[in-house]
Design a protein around this motif. Structure first.
Motif, PDB file in Angstrom:
ATOM      1  N   ALA A   9      -2.894   5.609   4.554  1.00 25.57           N
ATOM      2  CA  ALA A   9      -3.312   5.474   5.818  1.00 25.57           C
ATOM      3  C   ALA A   9      -2.308   6.315   6.950  1.00 25.57           C
ATOM      4  O   ALA A   9      -2.604   6.897   7.911  1.00 25.57           O
TER       5      ALA A   9
ATOM      6  N   LEU B 229      -6.902   8.033   4.362  1.00 25.19           N
ATOM      7  CA  LEU B 229      -7.774   6.855   4.060  1.00 25.19           C
ATOM      8  C   LEU B 229      -7.733   6.005   5.507  1.00 25.19           C
ATOM      9  O   LEU B 229      -6.701   6.000   6.002  1.00 25.19           O
ATOM     10  N   THR B 230      -8.730   5.263   5.877  1.00 25.32           N
ATOM     11  CA  THR B 230      -8.965   4.618   7.064  1.00 25.32           C
ATOM     12  C   THR B 230      -9.084   3.153   6.754  1.00 25.32           C
ATOM     13  O   THR B 230      -9.141   2.094   7.727  1.00 25.32           O
ATOM     14  N   GLU B 231      -9.330   2.627   5.508  1.00 24.38           N
ATOM     15  CA  GLU B 231      -9.700   1.421   5.204  1.00 24.38           C
ATOM     16  C   GLU B 231      -9.166   0.909   3.709  1.00 24.38           C
ATOM     17  O   GLU B 231      -8.946   1.903   3.081  1.00 24.38           O
ATOM     18  N   ALA B 232      -9.389  -0.305   3.485  1.00 24.71           N
ATOM     19  CA  ALA B 232      -9.015  -0.847   2.010  1.00 24.71           C
ATOM     20  C   ALA B 232      -9.998  -0.317   1.168  1.00 24.71           C
ATOM     21  O   ALA B 232     -11.130  -0.353   1.637  1.00 24.71           O
TER      22      ALA B 232
ATOM     23  N   CYS C  76      -4.724  -0.519   2.568  1.00 22.73           N
ATOM     24  CA  CYS C  76      -5.012   1.009   2.636  1.00 22.73           C
ATOM     25  C   CYS C  76      -4.229   1.753   1.873  1.00 22.73           C
ATOM     26  O   CYS C  76      -3.665   2.752   2.232  1.00 22.73           O
ATOM     27  N   SER C  77      -3.643   1.323   1.023  1.00 21.79           N
ATOM     28  CA  SER C  77      -2.619   1.982   0.023  1.00 21.79           C
ATOM     29  C   SER C  77      -3.069   2.313  -1.429  1.00 21.79           C
ATOM     30  O   SER C  77      -3.865   1.226  -2.190  1.00 21.79           O
TER      31      SER C  77
ATOM     32  N   GLY D 242     -14.808   2.498   0.569  1.00 19.56           N
ATOM     33  CA  GLY D 242     -14.225   1.376   1.484  1.00 19.56           C
ATOM     34  C   GLY D 242     -14.867   0.389   1.733  1.00 19.56           C
ATOM     35  O   GLY D 242     -16.109   0.215   1.640  1.00 19.56           O
TER      36      GLY D 242
END
Length: 373
Positions: free
Chosen positions: A240, A245-248, A220-221, A265
């Protein structure tokens, strides 16, 4: 010959415009009877479409997960073909033999076709199919290293290589006329940051005037590799931690002006961020099953996502959306003022209706041009 509809077919026909938030969008047909001289359908091809309605290049996708459907014989099935915007073949040349798979195929600002293979070879052709001597290789021969991701714009190209030991190497090309690949030694990518996708911000849209490379990872970066002190250095933005963002991220697309980044995502959420990673502009859940085959921008105003066999979804800045149905395989092409849709049969444009044009078609409009319609 392909049949080209009237240029005014629905340019100023408000009945065919579709509202999206405060604006309206229209679909224009450029060609409605493409004349492909090809044995393969578009869903089994790697496709590159030149900017502003330029040439279209195709080559068979050797991805083992994709099924190749044939229209005719198998002779020359791996050839690279170049067509004009109507689907008429301009040139045909052989691709590299063997198991080398095309990772990226794209057109440069000088209308040269770049073909990047997973073996590290980069072939460059003119629009008429002549191979240029400026082609090069990112990797030595007889190596287990493979190019796994690549991206390209008008001002540069980047390729991510996975070594035989599982590490990652990044190469950047900034001179498209006399290309030399520069390896970035401080990428910011460590073994735990497995890359999922890449994107490139044009040098014309960065403070350094050099392209910047964005690499999304499983954690998640997003790692930003930018020019610093005469070289390139990577910086990990742990998005994150900041709540952006909350997910990859599985797919990325940079807006034409370079100020916004669309991220798709793994659960189907579309997030739009500022490219300085200080603000989230949109969070929209598509509720889609599976990843889209493509994600591009429609000018700087909306994001378009494509799913083969289902159609396209256009998402506006406020979370409003429009659906477009396409019965045949198609590809999306990002433009500065629209989004092109090239399919097995048609060549269309999806575009936000310009404000002055919308004023002409608005009922009771006092615009001088509206009185002439």
């Amino acid at each position: 010959a392909p049949r080209r509809p009237s240029a005014m077919s629905n340019v100023i026909n408000p009945m065919e415009w579709q509202p999206l938030g405060r604006h309206r969008y229209r679909t224009l047909t450029v060609y409605d009877d493409m004349v492909w001289e090809d044995e393969l359908t578009m869903d089994s091809m790697v496709v590159a479409v030149g900017a502003y309605g330029g040439a279209i290049a195709m080559v068979r996708d050797k991805d083992p997960t994709k099924f190749t459907r044939m229209r005719g014989g198998a002779g020359g099935v791996d050839d690279i073909r170049i067509f004009n915007a109507a689907g008429k073949q301009i040139a045909r040349m052989p691709s590299r033999p063997g198991d080398s798979r095309v990772v990226l195929m794209a057109w440069s600002a000088g209308e040269d076709l770049w073909v990047v293979y997973d073996s590290g070879m980069v072939d460059i052709f003119t629009i008429l199919g002549r191979e240029k001597e400026t082609g090069f290789s990112l990797l030595p021969s007889l190596t287990e290293d493979r190019v796994v991701h690549a991206c390209m714009g008008e001002t540069g190209m980047a390729a991510l290589v996975r070594t035989g030991g599982g590490a990652f190497r990044l190469f950047i090309v900034t001179d498209m006329e006399n290309p030399v690949a520069e390896e970035v030694h401080e990428t910011g990518l460590v073994s735990s940051l497995t890359p999922k996708c890449m994107a490139l911000i044009e040098g014309t849209n960065t403070l350094s005037a050099h392209p910047e490379v964005l690499v999304a990872t499983v954690t998640c970066s997003i790692v930003v590799v930018s020019s610093e002190g005469g070289g390139y250095v990577g910086e990990d933005h742990a998005l994150a931690d900041s709540g952006l963002l909350t997910e990859a991220v599985m797919l990325m697309a940079v807006s034409p002006n370079g100020s916004m980044l669309a991220c798709f995502g793994e659960s189907g959420e579309l997030t739009v961020l500022r490219t300085n990673f200080r603000e989230r502009l949109l969070s929209f859940h598509t509720h889609a099953e599976g990843l889209p085959s493509q994600m591009v921008w429609c000018s700087d105003s909306a994001v378009v996502l494509a799913w083969h066999g289902k159609g396209a979804l256009l998402v506006g800045p406020s979370g409003d959306y429009l659906k477009f149905a396409f019965s045949e395989p198609f590809v999306l092409v990002q433009e500065v003022d629209c989004c092109r849709v090239v399919s097995d049969r048609q060549h269309k444009i999806i575009q936000k209706v310009p404000d002055h044009t919308e004023g002409i078609g608005r009922y009771g409009s006092p615009k001088p041009a509206a009185l002439l319609v």
